[in-house]
Write a protein that holds these residues in place. Structure first.
Motif, PDB file in Angstrom:
ATOM      1  N   GLY A 147       0.147  21.517  13.285  1.00 62.42           N
ATOM      2  CA  GLY A 147      -0.263  22.611  12.409  1.00 62.42           C
ATOM      3  C   GLY A 147       0.887  23.279  11.698  1.00 62.42           C
ATOM      4  O   GLY A 147       0.674  24.133  10.826  1.00 62.42           O
ATOM      5  N   THR A 148       2.124  22.913  12.023  1.00 57.82           N
ATOM      6  CA  THR A 148       3.306  23.497  11.395  1.00 57.82           C
ATOM      7  C   THR A 148       3.567  22.829  10.050  1.00 57.82           C
ATOM      8  O   THR A 148       3.448  21.609   9.919  1.00 57.82           O
ATOM      9  CB  THR A 148       4.528  23.326  12.311  1.00 57.82           C
ATOM     10  N   TRP A 149       3.949  23.643   9.060  1.00 60.12           N
ATOM     11  CA  TRP A 149       4.291  23.119   7.739  1.00 60.12           C
ATOM     12  C   TRP A 149       5.805  22.928   7.649  1.00 60.12           C
ATOM     13  O   TRP A 149       6.579  23.809   8.014  1.00 60.12           O
ATOM     14  CB  TRP A 149       3.821  24.066   6.648  1.00 60.12           C
ATOM     15  N   VAL A 150       6.216  21.770   7.136  1.00 62.15           N
ATOM     16  CA  VAL A 150       7.633  21.462   6.936  1.00 62.15           C
ATOM     17  C   VAL A 150       7.773  20.721   5.612  1.00 62.15           C
ATOM     18  O   VAL A 150       6.794  20.254   5.028  1.00 62.15           O
ATOM     19  CB  VAL A 150       8.205  20.597   8.082  1.00 62.15           C
ATOM     20  N   GLY A 151       9.009  20.602   5.139  1.00 59.99           N
ATOM     21  CA  GLY A 151       9.259  19.771   3.975  1.00 59.99           C
ATOM     22  C   GLY A 151       9.042  18.304   4.305  1.00 59.99           C
ATOM     23  O   GLY A 151       9.345  17.846   5.414  1.00 59.99           O
ATOM     24  N   ALA A 152       8.551  17.543   3.341  1.00 62.66           N
ATOM     25  CA  ALA A 152       8.292  16.118   3.586  1.00 62.66           C
ATOM     26  C   ALA A 152       9.565  15.370   3.944  1.00 62.66           C
ATOM     27  O   ALA A 152       9.523  14.349   4.646  1.00 62.66           O
ATOM     28  CB  ALA A 152       7.639  15.494   2.353  1.00 62.66           C
ATOM     29  N   TRP A 153      10.719  15.868   3.478  1.00 64.40           N
ATOM     30  CA  TRP A 153      11.988  15.220   3.822  1.00 64.40           C
ATOM     31  C   TRP A 153      12.198  15.180   5.334  1.00 64.40           C
ATOM     32  O   TRP A 153      12.758  14.199   5.862  1.00 64.40           O
ATOM     33  CB  TRP A 153      13.150  15.958   3.158  1.00 64.40           C
ATOM     34  N   ALA A 154      11.787  16.253   6.033  1.00 66.24           N
ATOM     35  CA  ALA A 154      11.979  16.313   7.483  1.00 66.24           C
ATOM     36  C   ALA A 154      11.156  15.227   8.175  1.00 66.24           C
ATOM     37  O   ALA A 154      11.609  14.622   9.163  1.00 66.24           O
ATOM     38  CB  ALA A 154      11.604  17.692   8.006  1.00 66.24           C
ATOM     39  N   VAL A 155       9.967  14.970   7.680  1.00 64.03           N
ATOM     40  CA  VAL A 155       9.130  13.907   8.253  1.00 64.03           C
ATOM     41  C   VAL A 155       9.772  12.542   8.010  1.00 64.03           C
ATOM     42  O   VAL A 155       9.782  11.671   8.894  1.00 64.03           O
ATOM     43  CB  VAL A 155       7.717  13.972   7.648  1.00 64.03           C
ATOM     44  N   HIS A 190      20.407  26.326   9.843  1.00 64.92           N
ATOM     45  CA  HIS A 190      19.373  26.430  10.869  1.00 64.92           C
ATOM     46  C   HIS A 190      17.969  26.367  10.283  1.00 64.92           C
ATOM     47  O   HIS A 190      17.025  25.982  10.977  1.00 64.92           O
ATOM     48  CB  HIS A 190      19.547  27.733  11.647  1.00 64.92           C
ATOM     49  N   ARG A 191      17.796  26.740   9.019  1.00 61.33           N
ATOM     50  CA  ARG A 191      16.470  26.630   8.394  1.00 61.33           C
ATOM     51  C   ARG A 191      16.010  25.181   8.370  1.00 61.33           C
ATOM     52  O   ARG A 191      14.865  24.862   8.683  1.00 61.33           O
ATOM     53  CB  ARG A 191      16.510  27.200   6.978  1.00 61.33           C
ATOM     54  N   ASP A 192      16.924  24.308   7.965  1.00 61.73           N
ATOM     55  CA  ASP A 192      16.598  22.886   7.938  1.00 61.73           C
ATOM     56  C   ASP A 192      16.432  22.328   9.352  1.00 61.73           C
ATOM     57  O   ASP A 192      15.585  21.465   9.586  1.00 61.73           O
ATOM     58  CB  ASP A 192      17.702  22.125   7.203  1.00 61.73           C
ATOM     59  N   GLN A 193      17.225  22.838  10.288  1.00 60.32           N
ATOM     60  CA  GLN A 193      17.095  22.374  11.667  1.00 60.32           C
ATOM     61  C   GLN A 193      15.726  22.698  12.245  1.00 60.32           C
ATOM     62  O   GLN A 193      15.147  21.887  12.979  1.00 60.32           O
ATOM     63  CB  GLN A 193      18.182  23.008  12.530  1.00 60.32           C
ATOM     64  N   GLU A 194      15.206  23.887  11.944  1.00 59.98           N
ATOM     65  CA  GLU A 194      13.890  24.263  12.453  1.00 59.98           C
ATOM     66  C   GLU A 194      12.819  23.289  11.972  1.00 59.98           C
ATOM     67  O   GLU A 194      11.957  22.842  12.737  1.00 59.98           O
ATOM     68  CB  GLU A 194      13.551  25.686  12.005  1.00 59.98           C
ATOM     69  N   GLN A 195      12.868  22.944  10.689  1.00 60.33           N
ATOM     70  CA  GLN A 195      11.877  22.011  10.148  1.00 60.33           C
ATOM     71  C   GLN A 195      12.049  20.620  10.748  1.00 60.33           C
ATOM     72  O   GLN A 195      11.062  19.965  11.118  1.00 60.33           O
ATOM     73  CB  GLN A 195      12.014  21.938   8.626  1.00 60.33           C
ATOM     74  N   LEU A 196      13.285  20.179  10.851  1.00 56.24           N
ATOM     75  CA  LEU A 196      13.540  18.846  11.379  1.00 56.24           C
ATOM     76  C   LEU A 196      13.119  18.734  12.836  1.00 56.24           C
ATOM     77  O   LEU A 196      12.516  17.728  13.249  1.00 56.24           O
ATOM     78  CB  LEU A 196      15.023  18.512  11.218  1.00 56.24           C
ATOM     79  N   GLU A 197      13.404  19.763  13.623  1.00 58.22           N
ATOM     80  CA  GLU A 197      13.028  19.729  15.035  1.00 58.22           C
ATOM     81  C   GLU A 197      11.513  19.683  15.197  1.00 58.22           C
ATOM     82  O   GLU A 197      10.988  18.971  16.062  1.00 58.22           O
ATOM     83  CB  GLU A 197      13.610  20.944  15.754  1.00 58.22           C
TER      84      GLU A 197
END
Length: 651
Positions: free
Chosen positions: A167-175, A198-205
């Protein structure tokens, strides 16, 4: 000849003359503890002191014919320096004429005794390996085959937000990067994924948690408590394959059977290492890929000019996407509008924002934080300066009277030294003032401010106006219903070779947060840069920018090294470089504070090793030069020679 094993030690010191391996005899009391990779303490004869160091290797004999000193002590119970990390640190330091110990200081965190002991007593359980997966958005099997073959790829990221199974939204790059890491992990190989902050880390994690067991994910960054970071580092030294994510220093992390190195947005300024020897994460990753044979992936919405050069040379292969949609970019000229508070927003964008905010969040990107970051004279437009110290005057983020940004003095009774005017006006408008203006213009909408001081990582799908500085834009559930990119012309006024590249990256990253089909307005910018964003042809623009820099011999068409020292030492260093690399040319020297000068040397990539060796020799000569004391006084201040290769702030 010494009896017993000989330890070859790298002393942890910034002195260039100590950047080599020294031989020490291992006493009987330390033979069990003295293992390669251990932190040790050793005596330094010349200084009569004990220094920290790293035991790099053990040998049976020493080439030194005299009597060897003994190791003083072994620190810790776990070898921390792996052979792979040592070879990387040595190569990175040599490329930039720096010290390997400086690189290891970035690579290996501080020791925590309790964490180390608890880690040794615990039984490692990294969880199961995942089933093989695929990387979506590219030709079937293309990315997977490249990872298995250890290739170097440049990927254009999918510019849209996506919803994970959680249910979390992230940038498609992280996927995309999480799927690539899963491919490597399924083959029992580790991955290193380096992101700017850390913003990018949150999405990637979050994206990785949907792909692999959470126990296989290790996060290392400066925001962690020291003990947690050290524990993650210890886990990475184990035999289990892991996915290690973090900021620029993660490129030096130990990893079992490294199969993938991935850099997200390598053009971000945060990927450049400010500490000595100042090697960019991209360059360190290229060196590590060659040494390890792992796959290397550069992914971004905007390709950096450096990666464009590697693609042009054929060193990195471009893999085009097959199903990526692009944002709907609208270029609009700056124009006034009758609505209150909308002078910076064209009428078409204003109307779209009014409609969009009724159904969801709207993003407004601005150039700078604060209320009024810069004030000028209302009559002659001369920048307003503090009468006490000469600092710039500004209105604080909380509002109130203008004051100096350096000493804090309130500008009461200010008078222009040029025209004698007494009134001030805003030259730039910051995020705080923009939020105030939009709050009055949209009284029914909630206004959210996100900048360096007020960090917002996520916003919901509810109607809201999100005012954010560049790089601080939160991700919105479902994407933003409209995006307004303001202050574009002000961003382009910054004096830097990379300003256009940086602006295109800032705008592209913000546009990628928009919901599919939502309008993205770029205000006040047209020409080739605006067209590159509107047509989403950032790789082509990067290639054109590379050609323009090649014509004037600016990076990355060539490499640069700066030398800062007294005038005579600058001339000596320049002569050494020209003797080692006859094709190099010199810019300057130009005066620097404290009576120093700076010269910049430009040279081809093939001459890099010769230039680095020549400048390292000059640094050693300067550091070891004897300074005779004057009668009644000490030997005086030691000479200065500062070197920096590939400085992102040059030219």
């Amino acid at each position: 000849m010494p009896e017993g094993p000989v330890a070859r030690v790298l002393v942890d010191s910034p002195l260039p003359q100590l950047d080599q391996l020294f031989d020490y005899r291992v006493p009987d009391r330390l033979r069990q503890a003295a293992l390669p990779g251990m932190r040790v303490r050793v005596p330094i004869r010349s200084g009569g002191r004990i220094a920290d160091g790293w035991l790099v290797e053990l040998v049976d004999e020493s080439e030194y014919g005299g009597r060897l000193s003994e190791l003083e002590d072994v620190v810790g119970e776990v070898p921390l320096l792996t052979d792979e990390v040592w070879r990387l640190a040595r190569a990175v330091a040599d490329r930039a004429a720096g010290n390997a110990s400086d690189v290891l200081r970035l690579a290996i965190p501080s020791r925590y005794v309790r964490v180390e002991r608890s880690w040794r007593q615990a039984e490692a359980d990294p969880g199961p390996l995942p089933e093989p997966g695929t990387v979506d958005g590219f030709a079937p099997g293309a990315v997977e085959a490249a990872i298995a073959g250890g290739e170097r790829l440049a990927l254009a990221a999918d510019p849209r937000p996506v919803r994970l199974a959680s249910g979390t939204w992230v940038g498609a790059w992280a996927v995309t990067l999480a799927q690539a890491a899963r491919v490597a992990l399924a083959a029992d190989r580790s991955s290193l994924i380096v992101v700017p902050d850390h913003r990018d880390q949150e999405q990637l994690e979050a994206a990785l948690a949907d792909q692999v067991d959470a126990r296989r994910i290790l996060r290392t960054d400066a925001r962690q408590p020291g003990g947690a970071r050290y524990r993650a580092f210890l886990d990475a030294t184990g035999d289990a394959a892991r996915v290690i994510i973090g900021n620029r220093s993660t490129v030096y992390a130990p990893a079992a059977r490294l199969g993938l190195i991935a850099l997200w947005d390598d053009g971000d300024r945060l990927q450049a290492e400010p500490l000595a020897p100042g090697v960019h994460a991209r360059d360190a990753a290229l060196i590590r890929q060659e040494q390890s044979g792992a796959a290397l992936v550069f992914a971004a919405h905007t390709r950096s000019v450096e990666v464009a050069r590697l693609v042009e040379l054929g060193w990195v292969r471009e893999l085009p996407p097959v199903r990526h949609a692009r944002p709907r970019i609208v270029l609009t000229e700056q124009q006034a509008s009758p609505e209150p508070g909308s002078a910076r927003i064209p009428s078409a964008a204003w109307r779209q924002a009014q409609e969009a905010v009724a159904s969801g969040p709207v993003l407004v990107q601005v150039a700078r934080p604060g209320h009024t970051p810069m004030l000028v004279c209302d009559r002659c437009r001369e920048p307003a300066r503090c009468a006490a110290c000469g600092g710039a005057l500004a209105i604080p983020a909380a509002g109130g009277a203008p004051r100096c940004t350096l000493c804090g003095t309130i500008a009461a009774g200010w008078r222009c030294p040029v025209c004698d005017g007494t009134k001030l006006r805003a030259a730039t408008v910051g995020a705080t003032r923009t939020a105030e203006e939009l709050g009055r213009a949209f009284p029914r909408a909630r206004v959210i401010l996100s900048d360096g001081e007020r960090q917002v990582l996520r916003v919901g799908a509810e109607p809201a106006l999100v005012v954010a500085t560049r790089g601080a834009e939160p991700i919105a559930d479902g994407g933003y219903r409209a995006v307004l990119l303001l202050d574009g012309e002000r961003m382009l006024l910054r004096e830097s070779l990379r300003v256009a590249e940086d602006c295109l990256r800032w705008w592209s990253n913000a546009a990628a947060l928009a919901a599919p089909g939502a309008p993205v307005f770029l205000v006040g910018v047209a020409g080739a840069l605006g067209a590159a964003l509107a047509t989403w042809r950032q790789p082509a623009w990067a290639g054109e920018e590379l050609a323009a820099r090649r014509a004037v011999r600016f990076p990355p068409a060539v490499r640069m090294a700066s030398v800062v020292a007294a005038p005579d030492r600058v001339q000596s260093a320049v002569r050494a470089v020209l003797a080692a690399a006859p094709g190099a040319d010199v810019l300057g020297p130009v005066p620097q504070p404290d009576g120093l000068e700076r010269a910049v040397v430009r040279f081809e990539y093939g001459a890099g090793a010769a230039v680095a060796a020549a400048l390292k020799a000059e640094a050693i000569r300067t550091a070891t030069e004897r300074r005779r004391p004057v009668a009644g006084r000490g030997p005086g201040r030691p000479p200065i020679l500062r070197l920096r290769f590939d400085d992102p702030d040059l030219p």
